[in-house]
Design an enzyme around this catalytic site. Structure first.
Site, short mmCIF file in Angstrom:
data_model
loop_
_atom_site.label_atom_id
_atom_site.label_comp_id
_atom_site.label_asym_id
_atom_site.label_seq_id
_atom_site.Cartn_x
_atom_site.Cartn_y
_atom_site.Cartn_z
N GLU A 106 -11.00 1.58 -1.30
CA GLU A 106 -11.06 2.48 -0.25
C GLU A 106 -12.56 3.04 -0.44
O GLU A 106 -12.66 3.78 -1.36
CB GLU A 106 -9.99 3.49 0.02
CG GLU A 106 -10.11 4.09 1.15
CD GLU A 106 -9.09 5.18 1.35
OE1 GLU A 106 -8.53 5.64 0.27
OE2 GLU A 106 -8.44 5.30 2.60
N GLY A 137 -1.41 11.22 -5.08
CA GLY A 137 -0.16 11.13 -4.45
C GLY A 137 0.61 10.62 -5.85
O GLY A 137 1.83 11.43 -5.88
N LYS A 157 -1.66 24.01 2.18
CA LYS A 157 -2.79 24.16 1.26
C LYS A 157 -4.01 23.15 2.03
O LYS A 157 -3.65 21.81 1.77
CB LYS A 157 -2.73 23.63 -0.04
CG LYS A 157 -4.01 23.99 -0.77
CD LYS A 157 -4.33 23.25 -2.00
CE LYS A 157 -5.01 21.87 -1.69
NZ LYS A 157 -6.40 22.06 -1.37
N CYS A 213 -8.11 7.20 7.31
CA CYS A 213 -7.19 6.47 6.27
C CYS A 213 -6.83 5.00 6.70
O CYS A 213 -6.98 4.24 5.85
CB CYS A 213 -5.63 7.34 5.97
SG CYS A 213 -5.16 7.69 7.62
N GLY A 264 -3.40 12.15 1.64
CA GLY A 264 -4.72 12.11 0.66
C GLY A 264 -4.75 10.80 0.05
O GLY A 264 -4.11 9.82 0.57
N SER A 265 -5.56 10.98 -1.09
CA SER A 265 -5.71 9.48 -1.79
C SER A 265 -4.47 9.27 -2.67
O SER A 265 -3.65 10.05 -3.00
CB SER A 265 -6.84 9.79 -2.65
OG SER A 265 -6.54 10.86 -3.71
N GLU A 294 1.36 10.16 2.83
CA GLU A 294 0.57 9.42 3.78
C GLU A 294 -0.66 9.31 2.74
O GLU A 294 -1.54 10.04 2.84
CB GLU A 294 0.20 10.36 4.85
CG GLU A 294 1.36 10.51 5.97
CD GLU A 294 1.81 9.23 6.59
OE1 GLU A 294 1.10 8.34 6.53
OE2 GLU A 294 2.87 9.36 7.22
#
Ligand code: NAP
Ligand code: MG
Length: 512
Positions: free
Chosen positions: A415, A263, A205, A314, A258-259, A280
């Site tokens: 972030e 997660g 996806k 990231c 992703g974030s 990750e």
């Protein structure tokens, strides 16, 4: 102009270039795949719905893409399961290896087009997306090597009698791969590569902001001969397609990038069938510059550690710790470096910093620019959205350096995912280790020094998955990458990555 001798690939590229316009010319209809790839076929979403994907440099519509949701995920997972149980499971390692090598060659031929697609869909400048060639091909060829290298072990046991024990390494099964938008080509390959190497099957996806490259990659997988159902691509929204994939009872593993907030949702969604998860996630990585460093190298290194890809990386080194005695001089040089970078539409090959990916991301980053100023930080460069000329149609933020940043400011803690450096002075090694580690994240980190003992000391003391000394963001398919703390768990690249796609089975055979 298409010369008589042009290859099919060159012709396809010319068509795409013409259709995709230029910074000054509008684009025509996108010619590539926009449907869902399920079981080797291009299909509409079960709901019939589509969503738009736009060029963040211009706001122009690129394409309408089929919007997968729970029903399409169900179909894709069923196809992936059939493929996993079918002839794919009997393919020999060297056959999967050949597929990966062939896919690498096909990507090599189509790299210009893939680079342009990334540029159009997420804004990364061509000067960067073209440079992904080595990384993309390197990954596929590395995983090709791994396909024939995976093996179990014979292990001596101490049980009485004659009983022989060994292990088998088996593919974990159907993998749900969920990726962000900041590097569609390489992020897709980072999931598909290990799956093909180990004999898993995948439902990928892509991010809703930038689905086009992943779809085209799916098409190239078919061209390479990857059997139907082994690689499925289902674009759609996170809350629907992503959530359905991470909670699906017949998915064996989710590989997520992703974030950290998403997660956490993935972990919760995975609980139903206790599927394997690798994460990750994001970071707020410290980049530490000592006064004894080669400061010229550190200026460009520390700048591009954040300004590359408009900060949408990231592991960007966004907390720039600079030894106090060189702080003013150094931060001013980084600001000047940022001011000299060419910002604009990434289709211009001279451009070094493209737009942010979306209006939402623009709002998030400019929000932090305001927060930083309100908290008392001083923008030495940048600091506000760019709107001159055509830039107002896109989502451009210039390289920004904040000075006078304190550790407790939000711009030093959260972030931002934009081209924003928070520069913080420090005085000694113990102090900077403690302050560098004072974050919930632990993804990347940088150290700039000529003192080898300082370098070793920091390499051990920093709690992060990567420490770059006198460089930043070096990546290689053989070297593991991943997070400590809230930057996630599991590793991508390297031997461990392949292990994440494998189960270990112990076999006991009583021989007497
Ligand atoms: P995100 O919002 O977490 O989205 C990542 C992916 O997850 C997208 O495909 C998204 O779908 C999907 N998603 C959203 N909600 C979901 C849910 N409830 N269930 C399942 N999937 C869901 O992250 P992003 O804003 O796209 O990307 C930026 C973040 O990624 C940053 O934190 C960055 O640090 C991190 N990142 C990490 C790495 C790494 O290697 N460690 C690399 C790149 C980026 P939609 O967006 O399409 O709705
Ligand atoms: Mg887009």
């Amino acid at each position: 102009m298409v010369a008589m001798t042009a290859t099919a690939e060159e012709e396809a590229m010319d068509t795409l270039t013409a259709l995709s316009g230029s910074p000054t010319q509008p684009m025509g209809a996108y010619p590539g795949p926009t449907k869902l790839l399920i079981d080797g076929k291009w299909v509409d979403a079960a709901s019939g719905k589509t969503f738009e994907t736009r060029n963040p440099a211009t706001g122009e519509l690129l394409a309408r893409v089929a919007e997968g949701d729970a029903e399409d995920i169900k179909r894709a997972v069923a196809a992936a399961r059939r493929a996993f149980n079918g002839p794919w499971s009997r393919m020999k390692p060297n056959e999967r290896q050949l597929l990966l090598l062939k896919l690498a060659d096909i990507i090599d031929k189509n790299m210009e087009e893939l680079a342009l697609l990334d540029t159009l869909d997420m804004g990364g400048p061509l000067s960067r997306t073209r440079n992904n060639r080595q990384r993309a091909l390197g990954m596929l060829r590395y995983y090709a090597g791994m396909a024939t290298s995976v093996h179990g072990e014979t292990i001596n046991n101490s049980l009485p009698g004659d009983i022989f024990s060994y292990t088998l390494k088996e593919p974990v099964g159907v993998v749900g791969a969920i990726i962000p938008w900041n590097g569609p080509l390489t992020a897709s390959i980072w999931k598909i590569g290990p799956a093909l190497a180990t004999g898993c099957t995948v439902v990928l996806k892509p991010a809703e902001e930038a689905p086009l490259t992943s779809l085209r990659l799916g098409e190239l997988c078919l061209e390479a001969g990857v059997p139907p159902g082994v690689v499925n691509v289902v674009p759609g929204y996170g809350e629907t397609a992503g959530a359905a994939l991470s909670s699906h009872p017949d998915v064996d593993k989710v590989a997520f990038t992703g974030s950290h907030l998403t997660g956490q949702k993935i972990i919760q969604a995975s609980a139903g069938n206790l599927k394997r998860v690798s994460l990750e996630l994001g970071g707020k990585s410290p980049d530490i510059v000592f006064a004894d460093a080669d400061l010229d190298a550190a200026v460009s290194g520390a700048s591009m550690a954040v300004f590359a890809n408009s900060g949408q990386i990231c592991s960007a080194g966004t907390r720039l710790f600079v030894e106090r005695k060189v702080y003013d001089e150094f931060t001013e040089k980084v600001a000047a470096y940022g001011r000299n970078l060419k910002v604009g539409d990434g289709r211009d090959p001279e451009v070094q910093v493209g737009p942010l990916v979306s209006a939402e991301q623009l709002e998030r980053v400019t929000g932090y620019l305001a927060v930083g100023q309100k908290e008392g930080a001083k923008a030495l460069s940048g600091g506000a959205r760019l709107t001159e000329g055509n830039m107002g149609k896109g989502y451009f933020v210039p390289p920004t350096v904040f000075a006078n940043v304190r550790d407790d400011m939000r711009i030093a803690q959260e972030e931002i995912f934009g081209p924003v450096i928070s520069a913080i002075p420090f005085t000694d090694v113990d102090e900077v280790i403690q302050r560098g580690n004072a974050t919930t994240f632990g993804l990347g980190s940088g150290v700039w020094t000529r003192d080898v003992s300082k370098a070793h000391r920091l390499a051990r003391a920093i709690r992060a998955g990567s420490v770059w000394v006198n460089c930043y963001q070096a990546m290689d398919p053989a070297v593991p990458f991943g997070g400590y703390k809230m930057s996630g768990y599991g590793r991508e690249s390297g031997l461990q990555h392949v292990e994440e796609y494998l189960n270990v089975k112990a076999v006991w055979i009583k021989t007497a």
